[in-house]
Scaffold this active site. Structure first.
Site, PDB file in Angstrom:
ATOM      1  N   CYS A 281      26.578 -19.534  29.462  1.00 10.59           N
ATOM      2  CA  CYS A 281      25.210 -19.516  28.940  1.00 10.59           C
ATOM      3  C   CYS A 281      25.075 -18.409  27.883  1.00 10.59           C
ATOM      4  CB  CYS A 281      24.197 -19.380  30.077  1.00 10.59           C
ATOM      5  SG  CYS A 281      22.546 -19.975  29.617  1.00 10.59           S
TER       6      CYS A 281
ATOM      7  N   HIS B 219      25.774 -23.375  33.471  1.00  9.43           N
ATOM      8  CA  HIS B 219      26.108 -22.506  34.599  1.00  9.43           C
ATOM      9  C   HIS B 219      26.921 -23.272  35.624  1.00  9.43           C
ATOM     10  CE1 HIS B 219      23.387 -19.174  33.511  1.00  9.43           C
ATOM     11  NE2 HIS B 219      22.573 -20.119  33.075  1.00  9.43           N
TER      12      HIS B 219
ATOM     13  N   GLU C 115      28.089 -21.014  38.328  1.00  7.27           N
ATOM     14  CA  GLU C 115      28.167 -19.949  39.328  1.00  7.27           C
ATOM     15  C   GLU C 115      26.972 -19.883  40.269  1.00  7.27           C
ATOM     16  OE1 GLU C 115      25.623 -18.208  36.133  1.00  7.27           O
ATOM     17  OE2 GLU C 115      27.244 -19.661  36.274  1.00  7.27           O
TER      18      GLU C 115
END
Length: 239
Positions: free
Chosen positions: A87, A174, A176
């Site tokens: 990001c 993303h 994570e």
């Protein structure tokens, strides 16, 4: 292998990626730039990972550590250090490589699928993953692909989802995220409950894909390091 993770905001930590790296036994440490910790020196790490954040890639005046990070990226990427960015981190990498970062034509927030390009399918980072990968999106900006780079993944609402340029791999999305992270991101939004419910439904597939992705990432970084070491040894012999 020493891995440095750059954190820009308390709510944008390494999440499941950090947990995986710790469990894998890598020498990983998080640098909390948002808390005033100093940017690491290139000699402090072998691999660099830059996480997300709510700021824009051009907010150096408000967040001076962004300028420090850009300086670091412009040093270590040409030196062959494996660098990965998610990001905001991917946007900063693109900017460091001379590509434009600008507001996206359409905001992406929530669960999405990104489609791998031919270049993405041929990169070992995505080995064992489907052509459509589940990811989480929360961004208002987008990056252009740096000169000499390849587009790895795309989506209908935002074309440039991932790029690869030699030892640098940047992502707009993303991977994570965990429940605690999404609870914080959506704490003041009306769609909070819906996002968390969808997380529970998607988690088995999403988690399995991300574990494979993280395994591939570590192997790719190790391969990049071996290549850099071999080239350096060859240069010494030639000299």
């Amino acid at each position: 292998m020493r891995i440095a993770i750059l954190q820009h905001d308390p709510a944008d930590g390494p999440g499941t990626l950090g947990a995986f790296l710790n469990e894998a036994g890598t020498d990983v440490f998080t640098v909390k730039l948002d808390a005033g910790e100093s940017i690491p020196r290139p000699e402090d790490f072998d691999v660099l990972i830059s996480m997300g954040g709510p700021m824009h890639a051009w907010d150096e005046n408000e967040y001076p550590f962004l300028d420090d990070e850009l300086i670091l990226l412009r040093k270590v990427i040409p030196a062959g250090v494996p660098v990965f960015g998610f990001c905001l981190g991917g946007q900063l990498m693109a900017k460091a490589l001379g590509a434009e970062v600008r507001p996206a034509a359409k905001t992406e927030i929530g669960w999405r699928n990104v489609g791998l390009t031919e270049a993405g399918r041929s990169l070992s980072l995505f080995d064992g993953l489907p052509d459509e990968v589940q990811v989480f999106q929360y961004h208002y900006d987008t990056f252009q692909i740096p000169s000499g780079g390849e587009l790895l993944a795309s989506s209908p609402d935002c074309r440039n989802q991932a790029f690869h340029r030699f030892n640098a791999v940047g992502f707009q999305f993303h991977v994570e995220v965990d429940r605690a992270m999404l609870e914080e991101w959506f704490k003041d939004r009306e769609d909070r409950d819906a996002v968390l419910e969808e997380l529970a439904l998607r988690w088995p597939t999403f988690s399995a894909q991300m574990q494979r992705f993280y395994t591939n990432l570590v192997k790719l970084a190790e391969g990049m390091l071996r290549k850099t070491t071999t080239e350096e040894n060859g240069l010494r012999r030639a000299c």
